[in-house]
Design a protein around this motif. Structure first.
Motif, PDB file in Angstrom:
ATOM      1  N   GLN A 261     120.003 -20.706 -78.438  1.00  0.00           N
ATOM      2  CA  GLN A 261     118.988 -21.747 -78.634  1.00  0.00           C
ATOM      3  C   GLN A 261     118.811 -22.651 -77.409  1.00  0.00           C
ATOM      4  OE1 GLN A 261     120.613 -23.417 -82.341  1.00  0.00           O
ATOM      5  NE2 GLN A 261     118.916 -22.440 -83.446  1.00  0.00           N
ATOM      6  N   PRO A 262     118.508 -22.057 -76.258  1.00  0.00           N
ATOM      7  CA  PRO A 262     118.315 -22.873 -75.052  1.00  0.00           C
ATOM      8  C   PRO A 262     117.136 -23.838 -75.182  1.00  0.00           C
ATOM      9  CG  PRO A 262     117.594 -20.612 -74.666  1.00  0.00           C
ATOM     10  CD  PRO A 262     118.295 -20.635 -75.999  1.00  0.00           C
ATOM     11  N   GLU A 263     116.235 -23.556 -76.097  1.00  0.00           N
ATOM     12  CA  GLU A 263     115.093 -24.451 -76.317  1.00  0.00           C
ATOM     13  C   GLU A 263     115.509 -25.780 -76.934  1.00  0.00           C
ATOM     14  OE1 GLU A 263     115.483 -22.049 -80.130  1.00  0.00           O
ATOM     15  OE2 GLU A 263     115.787 -21.690 -77.983  1.00  0.00           O
ATOM     16  N   LEU A 264     116.775 -25.884 -77.361  1.00  0.00           N
ATOM     17  CA  LEU A 264     117.293 -27.125 -77.933  1.00  0.00           C
ATOM     18  C   LEU A 264     118.229 -27.855 -76.967  1.00  0.00           C
ATOM     19  CD1 LEU A 264     117.961 -25.992 -81.624  1.00  0.00           C
ATOM     20  CD2 LEU A 264     116.046 -27.351 -80.733  1.00  0.00           C
ATOM     21  N   PHE A 265     118.079 -27.600 -75.688  1.00  0.00           N
ATOM     22  CA  PHE A 265     118.836 -28.284 -74.628  1.00  0.00           C
ATOM     23  C   PHE A 265     117.815 -29.122 -73.860  1.00  0.00           C
ATOM     24  CE2 PHE A 265     121.994 -27.385 -70.880  1.00  0.00           C
ATOM     25  CZ  PHE A 265     122.192 -28.737 -70.710  1.00  0.00           C
ATOM     26  N   PHE A 266     117.912 -30.426 -74.009  1.00  0.00           N
ATOM     27  CA  PHE A 266     116.911 -31.330 -73.451  1.00  0.00           C
ATOM     28  C   PHE A 266     117.472 -32.180 -72.320  1.00  0.00           C
ATOM     29  CE2 PHE A 266     116.085 -30.835 -78.049  1.00  0.00           C
ATOM     30  CZ  PHE A 266     114.916 -30.093 -77.961  1.00  0.00           C
ATOM     31  N   VAL A 267     116.621 -32.455 -71.343  1.00  0.00           N
ATOM     32  CA  VAL A 267     116.966 -33.365 -70.251  1.00  0.00           C
ATOM     33  C   VAL A 267     115.891 -34.430 -70.145  1.00  0.00           C
ATOM     34  CG1 VAL A 267     118.315 -31.669 -68.947  1.00  0.00           C
ATOM     35  CG2 VAL A 267     115.866 -31.903 -68.499  1.00  0.00           C
ATOM     36  N   ALA A 268     116.305 -35.605 -69.705  1.00  0.00           N
ATOM     37  CA  ALA A 268     115.369 -36.706 -69.465  1.00  0.00           C
ATOM     38  C   ALA A 268     115.261 -36.879 -67.953  1.00  0.00           C
ATOM     39  CB  ALA A 268     115.869 -37.993 -70.111  1.00  0.00           C
ATOM     40  N   ILE A 269     114.034 -36.843 -67.461  1.00  0.00           N
ATOM     41  CA  ILE A 269     113.757 -36.947 -66.034  1.00  0.00           C
ATOM     42  C   ILE A 269     112.986 -38.232 -65.771  1.00  0.00           C
ATOM     43  CG2 ILE A 269     112.661 -35.839 -64.037  1.00  0.00           C
ATOM     44  CD1 ILE A 269     114.976 -34.199 -65.290  1.00  0.00           C
ATOM     45  N   ARG A 270     113.524 -39.026 -64.878  1.00  0.00           N
ATOM     46  CA  ARG A 270     112.873 -40.292 -64.516  1.00  0.00           C
ATOM     47  C   ARG A 270     111.654 -39.996 -63.655  1.00  0.00           C
ATOM     48  NH1 ARG A 270     116.151 -45.595 -62.538  1.00  0.00           N
ATOM     49  NH2 ARG A 270     114.374 -47.002 -62.613  1.00  0.00           N
ATOM     50  N   ASN A 271     110.546 -40.660 -63.955  1.00  0.00           N
ATOM     51  CA  ASN A 271     109.342 -40.448 -63.154  1.00  0.00           C
ATOM     52  C   ASN A 271     108.653 -41.764 -62.831  1.00  0.00           C
ATOM     53  OD1 ASN A 271     108.393 -40.798 -65.791  1.00  0.00           O
ATOM     54  ND2 ASN A 271     107.853 -38.668 -66.023  1.00  0.00           N
ATOM     55  N   ASP A 272     109.433 -42.643 -62.206  1.00  0.00           N
ATOM     56  CA  ASP A 272     108.867 -43.893 -61.700  1.00  0.00           C
ATOM     57  C   ASP A 272     109.713 -44.400 -60.529  1.00  0.00           C
ATOM     58  OD1 ASP A 272     111.081 -44.597 -63.320  1.00  0.00           O
ATOM     59  OD2 ASP A 272     110.279 -46.593 -63.668  1.00  0.00           O
ATOM     60  N   GLY A 273     109.115 -45.096 -59.625  1.00  0.00           N
ATOM     61  CA  GLY A 273     109.851 -45.749 -58.545  1.00  0.00           C
ATOM     62  C   GLY A 273     110.455 -44.809 -57.533  1.00  0.00           C
ATOM     63  N   ASP A 274     111.512 -45.289 -56.880  1.00  0.00           N
ATOM     64  CA  ASP A 274     112.141 -44.568 -55.784  1.00  0.00           C
ATOM     65  C   ASP A 274     113.000 -43.397 -56.242  1.00  0.00           C
ATOM     66  OD1 ASP A 274     111.046 -46.369 -53.997  1.00  0.00           O
ATOM     67  OD2 ASP A 274     112.790 -47.708 -54.081  1.00  0.00           O
TER      68      ASP A 274
END
Length: 156
Positions: free
Chosen positions: A48-61
Motif C-alpha cells: 500500500q505505497p499509496e498510503l505513505f504521505f509526505v508534506a512538502i513546504r512550498n513557501d519562502g526560502d
C-alpha cells in the motif's frame, strides 16, 4: 506555512530518513533492527505505497523541503496509522493534524471504519496530541512479538 501533502516518491527517501532520525530518537538505536528507517520505507513501498504521505513546504526560502510524513495501512478490517512526524520548524502550525486527517480520509474512502495507532507510553506530548484529535485509549492490551526473518529454502 503553505504545504502540499502528496504520496511518497523514492526521491523523498533521504529527506524522510533525516526527518525520522530527528523525530524518532529510537531510530538511532542500532540494537533495534525493527527501527531501521530504510527497511520501514522499503516495506511500505511493498504494501500500500499509496498510503505513505509526505508534506512538502512550498513557501519562502525553503520551498520544496520535506517537513512531514504519515504512513497508513488497511487490512480490510482495521486501519493503522504510523510514522507521523513533523519537522521541528513546522510544528505547532497544524501540520500534524493535517497529516493525520489526510490519512484518515484516505482510509475512510477505502471503507475503513476504525483506525488504530500505538504511542510509546513515555511520550506524553504525543499522547496529548492524539487525544486532541479525538483518539482514546481502547480497553485492550497491545501484544507484540518480534519475528526473525527466515531465509527461504529452495525446493528440491
Amino acid at each position: 506555512m503553505s504545504v502540499t501533502i502528496r504520496v511518497f516518491s523514492e526521491a523523498d527517501t533521504e529527506a524522510v530518513i533525516a526527518l525520522w532520525l530527528q523525530a524518532f530518537p529510537e531510530y538511532n538505536d542500532t540494537s533495534r533492527p525493527h527501527r531501521n528507517p530504510r527497511l520501514s520505507i522499503a516495506n511500505k513501498l511493498g504494501t500500500q505505497p499509496e498510503l505513505f504521505f509526505v508534506a512538502i513546504r512550498n513557501d519562502g526560502d525553503v520551498d520544496g523541503a520535506l517537513v512531514g510524513t504519515a504512513m497508513a495501512g488497511y487490512d480490510g478490517h482495521r486501519g493503522w496509522l504510523y510514522s507521523v512526524a513533523v519537522a521541528p520548524e513546522a510544528r505547532r502550525d497544524g501540520l500534524g493534524t493535517r497529516l493525520v486527517r489526510h490519512a484518515e480520509n484516505a482510509l475512510a474512502t477505502m471503507g475503513c471504519l476504525k483506525l488504530n495507532l500505538q504511542v510509546l507510553t513515555d511520550k506524553a506530548e504525543v499522547l496529548a496530541f492524539y487525544e486532541r484529535l479525538g483518539y482514546r485509549a481502547d480497553a485492550v492490551v497491545s501484544l507484540g512479538k518480534r519475528l526473525t526473518v527466515q531465509e527461504s529454502e529452495a525446493l528440491v
